[in-house]
Design an enzyme around this catalytic site. Structure first.
Site, PDB file in Angstrom:
ATOM      1  CB  ALA A  35      -3.909   0.044   1.473  1.00  0.00           C
ATOM      2  CG  ASP A  36      -6.084  -4.214   5.277  1.00  0.00           C
ATOM      3  OD1 ASP A  36      -4.838  -4.119   5.296  1.00  0.00           O
ATOM      4  OD2 ASP A  36      -6.674  -5.304   5.157  1.00  0.00           O
ATOM      5  CB  SER A  37      -4.488  -0.954   9.519  1.00  0.00           C
ATOM      6  OG  SER A  37      -5.132  -2.131   9.937  1.00  0.00           O
ATOM      7  CG  ASP A  39      -3.358  -4.343   2.410  1.00  0.00           C
ATOM      8  OD1 ASP A  39      -2.848  -5.474   2.421  1.00  0.00           O
ATOM      9  OD2 ASP A  39      -4.528  -4.115   2.059  1.00  0.00           O
TER      10      ASP A  39
END
Length: 78
Positions: A35-37, A39
């Site tokens: 997950a990125d920010s 997400d």
């Protein structure tokens, strides 16, 4: 696993497009689940909607693992 974890597991897997088996209590959102920010933000919003809890931004930023999110949600439901 309890009902709350199963709900969270399904929600995270669905939002991130990954297999539910990857979503464990010890899985980190960024490292293990990819997950990125953005997400992470979308996950917090989805959890708030689905679980009927409010998660302040400062608290959401502390969520490193699935267990962090689970423990917070559980504490808000009691």
């Amino acid at each position: 696993m309890d009902e709350l974890f199963v709900k969270i597991q399904k929600l995270i897997a669905e939002k991130l497009g990954i297999d539910e088996s990857k979503v464990t209590m010890d899985a980190s959102f960024r490292g293990d689940l990819g997950a990125d920010s953005l997400d992470t933000y979308e996950l917090v919003y989805a959890i708030e909607e689905e679980m009927g809890v409010s998660i302040p931004d400062d608290k959401a930023n502390e969520f490193e693992t699935v267990k962090d999110a689970y423990d917070y949600i559980k504490s808000q439901q009691q």
